[in-house]
Each structure stands twice: as C-alpha cells, then as structure tokens.
Design an enzyme around this catalytic site. Structure first.
Site, short mmCIF file in Angstrom:
data_model
loop_
_atom_site.label_atom_id
_atom_site.label_comp_id
_atom_site.label_asym_id
_atom_site.label_seq_id
_atom_site.Cartn_x
_atom_site.Cartn_y
_atom_site.Cartn_z
N CYS A 74 -3.05 29.05 8.48
CA CYS A 74 -3.06 29.20 9.86
C CYS A 74 -3.32 30.56 10.25
O CYS A 74 -3.00 31.58 9.89
CB CYS A 74 -1.95 28.45 10.36
SG CYS A 74 -1.78 28.21 12.27
N SER A 89 0.74 -4.51 0.16
CA SER A 89 1.66 -3.55 -0.38
C SER A 89 2.76 -4.14 -1.46
O SER A 89 2.98 -5.25 -1.31
CB SER A 89 2.67 -2.98 0.75
OG SER A 89 3.89 -2.25 0.31
N HIS A 123 3.35 7.79 6.27
CA HIS A 123 3.05 8.94 4.96
C HIS A 123 2.19 9.94 5.49
O HIS A 123 1.72 10.53 4.64
CB HIS A 123 2.54 8.10 3.75
CG HIS A 123 3.68 7.29 3.04
ND1 HIS A 123 3.68 6.38 2.17
CD2 HIS A 123 5.22 7.36 3.43
CE1 HIS A 123 4.80 5.54 1.90
NE2 HIS A 123 5.81 6.32 2.72
N ALA A 138 -1.62 0.12 0.17
CA ALA A 138 -3.08 0.58 -0.51
C ALA A 138 -3.77 -0.71 -0.77
O ALA A 138 -5.15 -0.47 -0.81
CB ALA A 138 -2.69 1.23 -1.77
N THR A 187 -8.41 -0.81 -0.81
CA THR A 187 -9.35 -0.92 -1.92
C THR A 187 -10.77 -1.38 -1.51
O THR A 187 -11.64 -0.72 -2.29
CB THR A 187 -8.82 -1.59 -3.09
OG1 THR A 187 -8.38 -2.77 -2.67
CG2 THR A 187 -7.60 -0.71 -3.76
N PHE A 206 -3.80 4.88 -5.74
CA PHE A 206 -2.97 5.96 -6.33
C PHE A 206 -1.82 5.26 -7.40
O PHE A 206 -1.73 6.11 -8.47
CB PHE A 206 -2.28 6.89 -5.35
CG PHE A 206 -3.25 7.69 -4.47
CD1 PHE A 206 -3.58 8.96 -4.75
CD2 PHE A 206 -3.51 7.17 -3.28
CE1 PHE A 206 -4.43 9.72 -4.04
CE2 PHE A 206 -4.38 7.75 -2.41
CZ PHE A 206 -4.79 8.91 -3.03
N ILE A 259 -2.76 6.70 4.01
CA ILE A 259 -3.02 8.24 4.51
C ILE A 259 -4.64 8.24 4.66
O ILE A 259 -4.91 9.36 4.95
CB ILE A 259 -2.58 9.22 3.52
CG1 ILE A 259 -3.12 9.13 2.10
CG2 ILE A 259 -1.00 9.06 3.21
CD1 ILE A 259 -2.89 10.22 1.14
N ASP A 260 -5.26 7.00 4.59
CA ASP A 260 -6.78 7.15 4.79
C ASP A 260 -7.24 7.32 6.12
O ASP A 260 -8.48 7.50 6.34
CB ASP A 260 -7.43 5.78 3.93
CG ASP A 260 -6.71 4.68 4.39
OD1 ASP A 260 -6.60 4.49 5.49
OD2 ASP A 260 -6.53 3.89 3.59
N ASN A 273 -0.50 -10.36 -0.75
CA ASN A 273 -0.75 -9.14 -1.81
C ASN A 273 -1.33 -9.82 -3.20
O ASN A 273 -0.97 -10.97 -3.41
CB ASN A 273 0.69 -8.39 -2.11
CG ASN A 273 0.20 -7.27 -2.95
OD1 ASN A 273 -0.51 -6.37 -2.23
ND2 ASN A 273 1.03 -6.80 -3.95
ZN LIG Z 1 0.48 28.05 12.11
#
Ligand SMILES: [Zn+2]
Length: 254
Positions: free
Chosen positions: A152, A192, A119, A22, A26, A33, A101-102, A217
């Site tokens: 769906c 991280s 992730h 993450a 930033t 998060f 996840i961005d 980091n």
């Molecule tokens: Zn489906």
C-alpha cells in the site's frame, strides 16, 4: 411434490434469509475449493499470521491467488444469483449471507445493504495496515511482472480481501448476519455442505427460532438430520431454486 412445497414457502416468506455456498457458483466456472479437484489437494494454505510475518508466505499467497485470478475475473453470475436478485426486487429478501468469495452476488445486482460476504471477496484488495480497499487488477499485474507482493502507499501489506485461514471473520459482518437470523421467517441454505463454522451457524440460528428451514444441495450436508429442517431437496441448486422462485413470484403477483 417437494418442489411445490418450496414454491409455497417462497410465496409465503416475507423476510427471507438466503445463505449460499460454493455449490451455487460451480455453474459459473468457479472451482469448489473443498471438492475432490479442490485447490487444497495441490497447495498448502497460507495462514494469516504467516502472511503477516513472512515475505515467502506473502509470495506464496499472491502466487496462489494469481493462479485463480482468471477464473474469478471471467466468471459470470448464473440463474441462482439472478433469482436471489428477483426475491430482493419483490421485497421478500431480508438478507443474503454468502460463504463465497467470488463477488457474483454483487455482480448479479444484489444490493450492498442486503449482501453479507462472510468470508470476504476476491473482487477487492485490502491493506492490512490502513484498511484501504482497491481494485485487484493493477496489483495482480504488478505481482506477475515483479514477483514482489504489492504494498500500500502507507507501506502496509496488501492482500486480497478474503478471510484467510487463521483470520477471524469481520465482527460487523457476523453481527449483521446474526441480526438477519433473528428476524427471518424463512431461511434457505443453497449449495453449502454447512460444514464450515461459524458461517453454518447463521441458518441454524434462524431455524432454532422457528423460521422454516430449507436446504438445497447436491450431496449430504451436516444439517440434514436436524429436526429444525423443514424441507431438504437433493440436487443441483441451479435446476431447483430459480424455477421455484419464479413460480412463487408469479403466483404472488410480484
Ligand atoms: Zn495502507
């Protein structure tokens, strides 16, 4: 100088495994998060088995995702994402394993063959029954308008394609990451805290085999005291890593 050592390691590295968290996003406006202002101070995470069993849990999950959607939609890659792309173009990147996840690595131009999003990603929505992937925009609009969680065509529940609490990582992604860790000659952990497992095992697997291990980091990480760590740089990845990568690529004639 420690940054000179980083330049040397990047120059000599031929099969570099980059692992990101993450802290590198930033600078792109993506909230951390788990940080002090993190979303989990305000909301209870929805566990995967609750999402699959309860309409109220699905509504809560989509509501939480909708709240974060503008920040994700508008985020742009920063100099760290672009520096990793330059390593790939120079033929030095073995793989990029991210906890983020961005979707910013893909947006910056890292190729799908190199990118492993352990992730998952907010840039796609996945059907939990048939596995079909689709663009999130229409689903967020539908949820915002109706407050019903989208379905769906097959009738399955749609969910942003991120790994939820209580949901296993995808085997294929873990295996690709482990294969990269088995081949890397240099592993870089960027932004991280190395505190979320099994993801944080990936850089360690490479380091245990004898690959040089660099951690950059701001703030402590869980691997700081391990003997496998070759170089530990404290501070903002954005200020340390992109200039070092540029210097290494210039001086190696790439
Ligand atoms: Zn489906």
């Amino acid at each position: 100088m420690d940054t000179e050592k980083l330049v040397t390691l990047l120059r000599e590295g031929k099969r570099i495994l980059v692992f990101t968290g993450a802290g590198i996003s930033t600078g792109s406006g993506i909230p951390d998060f788990r940080g002090p202002e993190g979303v989990w101070k305000k909301r209870q995470p929805v566990y995967y088995h609750d999402f699959m069993r309860s309409e109220a849990a699905r509504i809560e999950h989509w509501d939480y995702k909708l709240e974060g959607w503008p920040a994700f939609r508008d985020a742009r890659p920063n100099a760290t994402h672009h520096a990793v792309v330059r390593l790939e173009r120079a033929g030095k990147l073995l793989a990029l394993v991210t906890q983020n996840i961005d979707g910013l690595h893909g947006r910056a131009g890292t190729s799908n063959e190199k990118l492993i999003e352990l992730h998952g990603t907010n840039t796609l929505v996945e059907c939990q029954t048939c596995g079909k992937l689709s663009d999130p925009h229409p689903h967020f609009e539908f949820f915002q308008r109706t407050h019903h969680p989208p379905l769906c065509d097959c009738g399955g529940f749609l969910k942003p394609a991120t790994i939820s609490f209580g949901q296993n990582l995808r085997n294929e992604d873990l295996e690709r990451a482990q294969q990269a860790a088995a081949q890397a000659d240099l592993v870089l952990a960027l932004g991280s805290t190395l505190s979320v497992y099994p993801a944080a095992n990936i850089p360690l697997l490479a380091a245990n085999r004898g690959a040089s291990y660099v951690i950059i980091n701001r703030g402590p990480t869980e691997h700081d005291d391990l003997p496998e760590v070759t170089l530990r740089l404290e501070g903002d990845v954005l200020e340390i890593f992109p200039p070092a990568a540029d210097k290494a690529l210039q001086s190696s004639g790439s």
